[in-house]
Write an enzyme that holds these catalytic residues in place. Structure first.
Site, short mmCIF file in Angstrom:
data_model
loop_
_atom_site.label_atom_id
_atom_site.label_comp_id
_atom_site.label_asym_id
_atom_site.label_seq_id
_atom_site.Cartn_x
_atom_site.Cartn_y
_atom_site.Cartn_z
N LYS A 103 11.06 -4.65 -0.59
CA LYS A 103 10.12 -4.56 -1.97
C LYS A 103 9.47 -5.71 -1.43
O LYS A 103 9.42 -7.46 -0.27
CB LYS A 103 10.55 -4.80 -2.64
N ASN A 219 -1.36 5.47 -10.75
CA ASN A 219 -0.81 6.93 -10.06
C ASN A 219 0.16 8.09 -10.00
O ASN A 219 0.00 9.05 -10.54
CB ASN A 219 -0.42 6.43 -8.49
N GLY A 221 1.56 8.02 -13.05
CA GLY A 221 2.04 8.75 -14.54
C GLY A 221 0.43 9.51 -14.63
O GLY A 221 1.01 10.42 -15.16
N1 GLU Z 1 6.84 2.05 -4.54
C1 GLU Z 1 7.05 2.82 -4.50
C2 GLU Z 1 9.10 2.85 -4.21
O1 GLU Z 1 8.70 2.55 -5.81
C3 GLU Z 1 7.21 4.02 -2.78
C4 GLU Z 1 7.56 3.05 -1.86
C5 GLU Z 1 7.46 3.70 -0.64
O2 GLU Z 1 7.14 4.76 -0.18
O3 GLU Z 1 8.23 2.67 0.45
O4 GLU Z 1 9.42 3.98 -4.68
#
Ligand code: GLU
Length: 409
Positions: A103, A219, A221
């Protein structure tokens, strides 16, 4: 404020207490493989230089390249990004995609920046991370306050910095002309909806009786609310960051959307009662969908929740104390690592298309997403029934079994 990483570790520990895992594996799962913190100098429009702090946490890559979004938020910090990276590792394995967990983020309120400043910030993050990310190493994506526009900037800046011919696959959630996948924009909400339908069947609730409340109009919700409305469900409560609205007779979600576009908020929608975001969580409904930020349910408000089930479309909305309350009250909580895994699932499809130079149709993507989400819910539900545990514990166990196997292999 609770520390989200400590909460994520408590979730891991609870799952580990229910089944025997290799102790070395558990030790590895408690710590990210790598954490990168950077300073990003950005020349602001007024000529002033500002330094922003950016992060990437690479939790585990036993199942494939690190994978996970980048978040722009004023409250973002390393503990939050650490938790989100751990959840990504679990999430990818719950749905069985060949990806690990990572992340990223920047501590910034993006609403205070111009488009040019945001572009320089995003390019700055990418340049500093260009030897850390890559299609076989670590593949970012959108998260809170980042969109396909930011992903296109990342792909472009990464290509400039590295000349990598596989640069398109370095990031997912791009615009379609830049190599994005059809269906990625709505994938988190679509996946959440497939899980919702499966859950409703497992709980044996009829469609007519199944009222819903959605917290958050971002996005995911927004797409969930739209799908509930489209499919004839009664949406009795909705909210955005400014507050919520309630109408026990059901809200016209499209009219609310229009109202928000014109007024900047869902509040003061004609015929509905204004409620705070805290009140919204305690409304009478069958399924409650938190789709905003983490740390929404604590021991205190969890005891007042009237919903029959919770579907976590946001990451980390339920604290471990609230989980205990929901468990004792028999309210199933379908965890984030399953309920919102549709986004990363289609991200994985995008990555695959980019690597193979293919373009899949929206129908192909939708069908693959549906079968992936259904299989994940079934695997988790079977584990829950077998161990008589919570849905979260079951999801963690299913994922941990897969990661443990991959690490040992
Ligand atoms: N940010 C999204 C999540 O928390 C998508 C992550 C991604 O597509 O790599 O799952």
């Amino acid at each position: 404020m609770q520390n989200p990483f400590e909460n994520a570790l408590k979730q891991l520990d609870r799952a580990a207490a229910l089944q025997t895992f290799n102790p070395d594996f558990l030790l590895r799962m408690r710590q990210p493989n790598r954490e990168i913190q950077i300073s990003i100098p950005v020349k602001m429009d007024n000529g002033e230089l500002r330094i922003f702090t950016g992060y990437r946490v690479q939790h585990n890559n036993a199942c494939g390249p690190y994978k996970g979004g980048i978040r722009y938020h004023a409250e973002t910090n390393i503990d939050e990004v650490r938790a989100l990276a751990l959840w990504m590792a679990i999430k990818c394995s719950v749905v069985g995609i060949p990806m690990g967990g990572g992340k990223g983020g920047v501590t910034v309120d993006p609403k205070t920046l111009s488009v040019g400043e945001l572009e320089r910030l995003t390019r700055g993050w990418t340049k500093a991370m260009s030897d850390v990310i890559g299609s076989e190493k670590d593949v970012p994506a959108p998260d809170v306050n980042t969109t396909p526009r930011e992903m296109d900037w990342i792909a472009d800046e990464y290509q400039k910095a590295t000349q990598d011919p596989k640069y398109k696959a370095v990031v997912t959630g791009k615009t379609i002309p830049a190599g994005g996948s059809l269906g990625r924009g709505t994938a988190t909400g679509d996946g959440g909806y497939f899980v919702f339908e499966g859950l409703r069947e497992k709980l044996n609730v009829s469609k007519d009786a199944c009222t819903v409340v959605v917290q958050g109009f971002g996005n995911a919700g927004h797409q969930m609310a739209e799908l509930f409305f489209q499919n004839g469900y009664k949406v009795v409560g909705l909210s955005d960051s400014k507050g919520g609205i309630y109408n026990p007779e059901g809200l016209d979600v499209r009219a609310v959307d229009e109202h928000k576009k014109n007024n900047g908020s869902v509040q003061n929608f004609p015929g509905a009662q204004n409620v705070t975001n805290a009140e919204l969580l305690e409304l009478e409904c069958v399924v409650l969908v938190p789709a905003a930020l983490e740390n929404q349910f604590f021991a205190d408000n969890a005891s007042r929740v009237k919903a029959k089930a919770i579907l976590e479309v946001a990451n980390g909305p339920t604290t471990p104390e609230a989980d205990e309350v929901f468990k004792s009250r028999g309210i199933p909580v379908v965890p984030d690592v399953l309920a919102n895994a549709g986004g990363v699932t289609v991200s994985c499809f995008e990555w695959e298309q980019n690597l193979k130079d293919e373009v899949w149709t929206e129908e192909q993507v939708g069908e693959k997403l549906r079968s992936t989400m259904q299989a994940a819910l079934d695997a988790v539900w079977n584990k829950k029934m077998a161990l008589n545990c919570t849905v979260r514990e079951a999801a963690f166990i299913v994922a941990m079994e897969r990661i443990e196997k991959a690490m040992i292999a």
